[in-house]
Design an enzyme around this catalytic site. Structure first.
Site: not given
Ligand code: ADP
Length: 213
Positions: A13, A87, A126, A159, A170
């Protein structure tokens, strides 16, 4: 046109959003990046979400919805890519309401489909630059000098949530809370599924095709 880019962690993404920003002039609203910036800045919000991010759980819906709302209010009139939001079904409903108020609905929800074994490989290898956010992979896209960003010379790290134990969590949280959004957007006639394996530029071409259709 506003679009949602969604898919499991590691589906690409962020990578594809960056291309859409550069070539198509979108504004990228990445909730993960917003949260990490808060953590880095040591703000009250950052302090309250740090542990959640490190554990691979989701930040509460109410927090996310208000974060997205204030970000959107500063970008009125721009085409937005939602990267990492919504999400949960609750977030998706709140986003619909917000965009209705702003008179700028979602035009497409693009789902990047990638098999689980590939996700694990992508995430464990990564590395990201803490300064400019450039993304590398230890096998498929290593930086020229280990730990040093090719673009800005910054520090490249793993990360905390890309550690193997957290990745499993996750992926589980994604399956339980985010995968159901596929049906949510399919029912609205907004869903386009794209094969998220292959070269970055081939995937980007597929996304552009869908957006122009
Ligand atoms: P990825 O898609 O690789 O899991 P992101 O950078 O989008 O990573 O998100 C990292 C973390 O940030 C998620 O695991 C969560 O803890 C938090 N997060 C991000 N966006 C949301 C969301 N829309 N709702 C709840 N938690 C979120």
């Amino acid at each position: 046109m506003n679009i949602i880019l969604f898919g499991p962690p590691g589906s690409g993404k962020g990578t594809q959003s960056a291309r859409l920003v550069k070539q198509e002039g979108f504004f990228q609203l990445s909730t993960g990046d917003l949260l990490r910036a808060e953590v880095k800045a040591g703000s009250a919000l950052g302090l309250s979400v740090k542990k959640i991010l490190e554990s691979g759980a989701y930040v509460p819906d109410a927090v996310m919805i208000s974060l997205v709302k204030s970000c959107l209010e500063s970008q009125v009139g721009r085409s937005v890519i939602f990267d990492g939001f919504p999400r949960t079904t609750e977030q998706a409903i709140a986003l619909d309401d917000l965009l209705k108020e702003l008179g700028a609905p979602i035009g497409r929800a693009v789902f990047l489909k990638v098999p689980g074994s590939e996700l694990l490989k992508r995430l464990t290898g990564r590395r990201v630059c803490t300064q400019c956010g450039a993304v590398y992979h230890v096998d498929s896209k290593p930086s020229r000098s280990e730990g040093v960003c090719d673009v800005c010379g910054g520090n490249c790290i793993q990360r905390p949530d890309d550690k193997e134990q957290v990745i499993a969590q996750r992926l589980q949280v994604y399956e339980a809370h985010t995968a159901p959004l596929l049906d949510f957007y399919r029912r609205k006639g907004l869903l386009s599924e794209i094969n998220g394996t292959g070269s970055e530029s081939d995937i980007f071409d597929e996304i552009k095709k869908v957006l122009r259709a």
